[in-house]
Motif scaffolding. Structure first.
Motif, short mmCIF file in Angstrom:
data_model
loop_
_atom_site.label_atom_id
_atom_site.label_comp_id
_atom_site.label_asym_id
_atom_site.label_seq_id
_atom_site.Cartn_x
_atom_site.Cartn_y
_atom_site.Cartn_z
N GLY A 26 36.88 46.67 -30.20
CA GLY A 26 37.31 45.38 -29.69
C GLY A 26 37.20 44.27 -30.71
O GLY A 26 36.82 44.49 -31.87
N ILE A 27 37.54 43.08 -30.26
CA ILE A 27 37.47 41.87 -31.08
C ILE A 27 36.51 40.92 -30.37
O ILE A 27 36.67 40.63 -29.18
N VAL A 28 35.49 40.47 -31.08
CA VAL A 28 34.46 39.63 -30.47
C VAL A 28 35.05 38.27 -30.10
O VAL A 28 35.69 37.61 -30.92
N GLU A 59 45.10 46.54 -18.31
CA GLU A 59 45.70 46.40 -19.63
C GLU A 59 44.73 45.74 -20.61
O GLU A 59 44.21 44.66 -20.37
N MET A 60 44.50 46.42 -21.72
CA MET A 60 43.70 45.88 -22.80
C MET A 60 44.57 44.98 -23.68
O MET A 60 45.67 44.62 -23.30
N LEU A 61 44.12 44.60 -24.86
CA LEU A 61 44.87 43.64 -25.68
C LEU A 61 46.30 44.12 -25.97
O LEU A 61 46.52 45.28 -26.32
N LYS A 62 47.24 43.19 -25.85
CA LYS A 62 48.65 43.49 -26.10
C LYS A 62 48.96 43.39 -27.59
O LYS A 62 48.16 42.88 -28.38
N THR A 63 50.13 43.83 -27.96
CA THR A 63 50.51 43.85 -29.38
C THR A 63 50.61 42.45 -29.97
O THR A 63 50.41 42.26 -31.17
N ASP A 64 50.92 41.46 -29.11
CA ASP A 64 51.05 40.09 -29.61
C ASP A 64 49.82 39.24 -29.28
O ASP A 64 49.89 38.00 -29.28
N ALA A 65 48.69 39.87 -29.01
CA ALA A 65 47.47 39.14 -28.63
C ALA A 65 47.06 38.16 -29.72
O ALA A 65 46.99 38.52 -30.90
N LYS A 66 46.76 36.93 -29.33
CA LYS A 66 46.34 35.91 -30.30
C LYS A 66 45.01 36.30 -30.95
O LYS A 66 44.75 35.94 -32.10
N GLU A 67 44.19 37.03 -30.21
CA GLU A 67 42.90 37.45 -30.76
C GLU A 67 43.10 38.34 -32.00
O GLU A 67 42.34 38.24 -32.97
N TYR A 68 44.14 39.16 -31.95
CA TYR A 68 44.46 40.02 -33.09
C TYR A 68 45.14 39.20 -34.18
O TYR A 68 44.83 39.35 -35.37
N GLY A 69 46.04 38.33 -33.78
CA GLY A 69 46.81 37.54 -34.74
C GLY A 69 45.95 36.66 -35.63
O GLY A 69 46.31 36.39 -36.78
N THR A 70 44.81 36.19 -35.12
CA THR A 70 43.95 35.29 -35.89
C THR A 70 42.93 36.02 -36.76
O THR A 70 42.17 35.37 -37.49
N LEU A 71 42.89 37.34 -36.71
CA LEU A 71 41.97 38.10 -37.56
C LEU A 71 42.39 38.01 -39.03
O LEU A 71 43.58 37.90 -39.35
N ALA A 72 41.41 38.09 -39.91
CA ALA A 72 41.69 38.18 -41.35
C ALA A 72 42.40 39.50 -41.63
O ALA A 72 42.25 40.48 -40.88
#
Length: 581
Positions: free
Chosen positions: A280-282, A29-42
């Protein structure tokens, strides 16, 4: 392809049930819909990510055409059968989507053909399906003798798709062959560049968009060069182009008459690129740890065997021309996402054949966090069962899953060390030998890294034990599996040099003092083969070491009992949601 193709499912109902079961088809499983990595993006980067995911999705069709000309027709057949309620077709489609194609090899080296009567194609979809090696060579010889030098050059470069043209062959640049798909992807990259927050990243996306739309290798060079310079960006986007699938192009060096003609006209045969996309997100914390080794690269280059006989990819002092990022994966598509018995943990790109390296470009390592991290209770339990069955008890304390990541870091960096060019002459053995070099370099340079303070003696032991324990396979691979062939070669070599052996209980023992010297010895042999630029030398080295030993068979039987996994499937919930918008 025509629409009147007839397909029949190849796998039995029982085989399909087994291969799609939770024990045999393992989800990653790759990043989930509620991934914090996504949530903190601008917000701008979130918008850009949506465009990048759409671009990635479009590469699947390109890859499937490159992989097998029947893929798309077979997929359409399966989808129609599923609509009719055909359960076997539904399971077959699950496997097709997991491996992104109708043919694959599983983790036990079994060749899987999903459609009856549609087997392996050495030229994949890059060449006509009915083209044999012998006819291929004959056509090229005739064309060269008739003065069609540039036409042959196009046929034998990494960018072309090849079709019949009367009694001859014709190569079409992939920007023209896939113009519809590439133009769509370019539009999405341009849209992402309008909203992404990082100026350098946006410049790269625009350069990559141009490269997709014009038949000009220089554009690829500019895009690759810019991509390899990216270090401090929030997002990761890669169009990867690697050459492990094409088994036809490299055969030209086996024909002495043809080889002589190619040398006469200065045509270097380069295997075809299979295209994939990574989004991806670095991960900044993981990236900071990776960069600790960057300052040591010039020192490591000086410890490579026969270093004065070739040019290396990295620069000197503060000009290593090597960037490194740890990435949380949103999606892997096309060649990147083909889960065929395994999937890559990291990549070092561009490869040596790419024009960016000729204009002073560097290389970039990207590490896949979601692929390497397995922390579930089930994974831990299976790992412990494997150790109990295969590794001497006193060595368990040194086994460390993180050490596999450290080893992989070394592997990817060593791709930037050693000979920069000339390995195309090794033909179909080029990739096996290069991957072997990267592994052995990772081990051979450990003492240097301990002395420099990168690793402790304890961590060195962890790398050595984890490497040796994980290097045994469940079955002997076939020669098309470069990454697995090299593990057999290494294990045979370490057994032969008595750095490892099986005790009376059939469990692995390791002589810590012999591991690094043995790796150094093998690395020197590999570099010498690469420098020889002789096909026969590469072939001999592979066959001398690609030997499935009694020890390997003993542990393979144990591994099969413990691990029933045959393949895997990527789950990309965040990407799926973004693609909908």
């Amino acid at each position: 392809m025509t629409n009147d193709l007839k397909f029949e499912l190849n796998l039995s109902h029982e085989e399909l049930v087994k291969r799609t079961s939770k024990d045999c088809l393992i989800p990653k499983e790759m990043l989930k819909t509620d991934a914090k990595e996504y949530g903190t993006l601008a917000d701008g980067d979130k918008k850009a990510l949506k465009h990048l995911v759409k671009a990635a999705k479009a590469i699947d069709e390109v890859f499937m055409k490159q992989d097998n000309p029947y893929n798309l027709a077979f997929k359409a057949f399966l989808e129609e059968e599923v609509k009719k309620g055909n359960e076997d077709a539904k399971m077959t489609l699950t496997l097709f989507n997991a491996q992104i194609g109708m043919n694959a090899v599983d983790s036990e080296a079994n060749k899987i053909f999903l459609a009856k009567g549609y087997g392996e194609l050495p030229g994949k979809g890059f060449y006509p399906v009915d083209l044999t090696k012998e006819e291929f060579h004959k056509i090229l010889i005739n064309m060269l003798n008739e003065g069609k030098i540039e036409e042959v050059r196009t046929i034998l470069n990494q960018r072309s798709m090849v079709e019949r043209d009367g009694d001859e062959l014709k190569g079409t640049d992939y920007t023209e062959y896939f113009s519809k798909e590439f133009n769509y992807i370019a539009d999405e990259l341009e849209a992402a560049a309008e909203v992404s927050t990082n100026e350098d990243f946006n410049k790269y996306l625009k350069l990559q968009a141009i490269a997709l739309c014009e038949n000009n290798p220089k554009n690829d060079a500019y895009a690759d060069k810019k991509w390899a310079e990216l270090q401090d960006t929030p997002l990761e986007f890669t169009i990867s182009r690697e050459q492990y699938a094409d088994e036809m192009t490299g055969t030209v060096v086996e024909n002495e008459e043809l080889k002589a003609l190619l040398e006469k006209y200065e045509i270097e045969p380069i295997s075809k690129d299979s295209i994939g996309i990574r989004v991806g997100i670095v991960n900044k914390e993981g990236t900071e740890k990776l960069l600790e080794i960057k300052k040591y690269m010039p020192v490591l280059a000086q410890h490579m065997p026969y270093k004065d006989e070739y040019e290396q990819n990295i620069g000197h002092d503060d000009d290593e021309k090597q960037t490194m990022v740890d990435v949380d994966i949103v999606t892997l598509r096309g060649d990147e996402g083909t889960y065929r018995g395994g999937i890559t943990l990291a990549q070092n790109l561009p490869n040596n054949d790419k024009p960016s390296l000729k204009i002073g470009g560097g290389r970039r390592n990207v590490y896949h966090r979601q692929i390497r991290i397995s922390t579930s209770p089930e994974a831990k339990e299976k790992r412990q069962k494997r150790l109990d069955a295969t590794l001497a008890k006193e060595l368990h304390k040194y086994y460390n899953q993180e050490a596999d990541h450290w080893f992989t870091i070394g592997h990817e960096n060593v791709h930037s060390l050693g000979p920069k060019s000339g390995t195309e002459a090794l033909g179909k053995y080029k990739n096996i030998i290069e991957e072997n070099k990267a592994d052995m370099g990772s081990l051979a340079l450990l003492d240097v890294l301990v002395e420099l303070g990168m690793y402790t003696e304890e961590e060195k032991k962890q790398i050595l034990v984890t490497y040796a324990a994980d290097n045994f396979l469940k079955a002997k691979p076939n020669l098309s599996q470069a990454h697995r062939v090299r593990t057999v070669m290494q294990t045979k070599y370490f057994l032969e040099n008595k750095a490892i052996w099986l005790n009376d209980e059939g469990k692995l023992e390791i002589d810590m003092e012999k591991m690094v010297p043995t790796a150094q010895k093998m690395l020197a042999e590999i570099i010498r083969v690469q420098l020889s630029k002789v096909f026969a030398a590469g072939e001999k080295y592979v066959f001398d070491n690609f030997v499935w030993t009694e020890e390997m068979e003993i542990l393979a039987k144990k591994l099969k009992e413990i691990d029933k996994a045959l393949n895997g499937i990527l789950k990309t919930p965040l990407a799926d949601k973004l693609a909908e918008g």
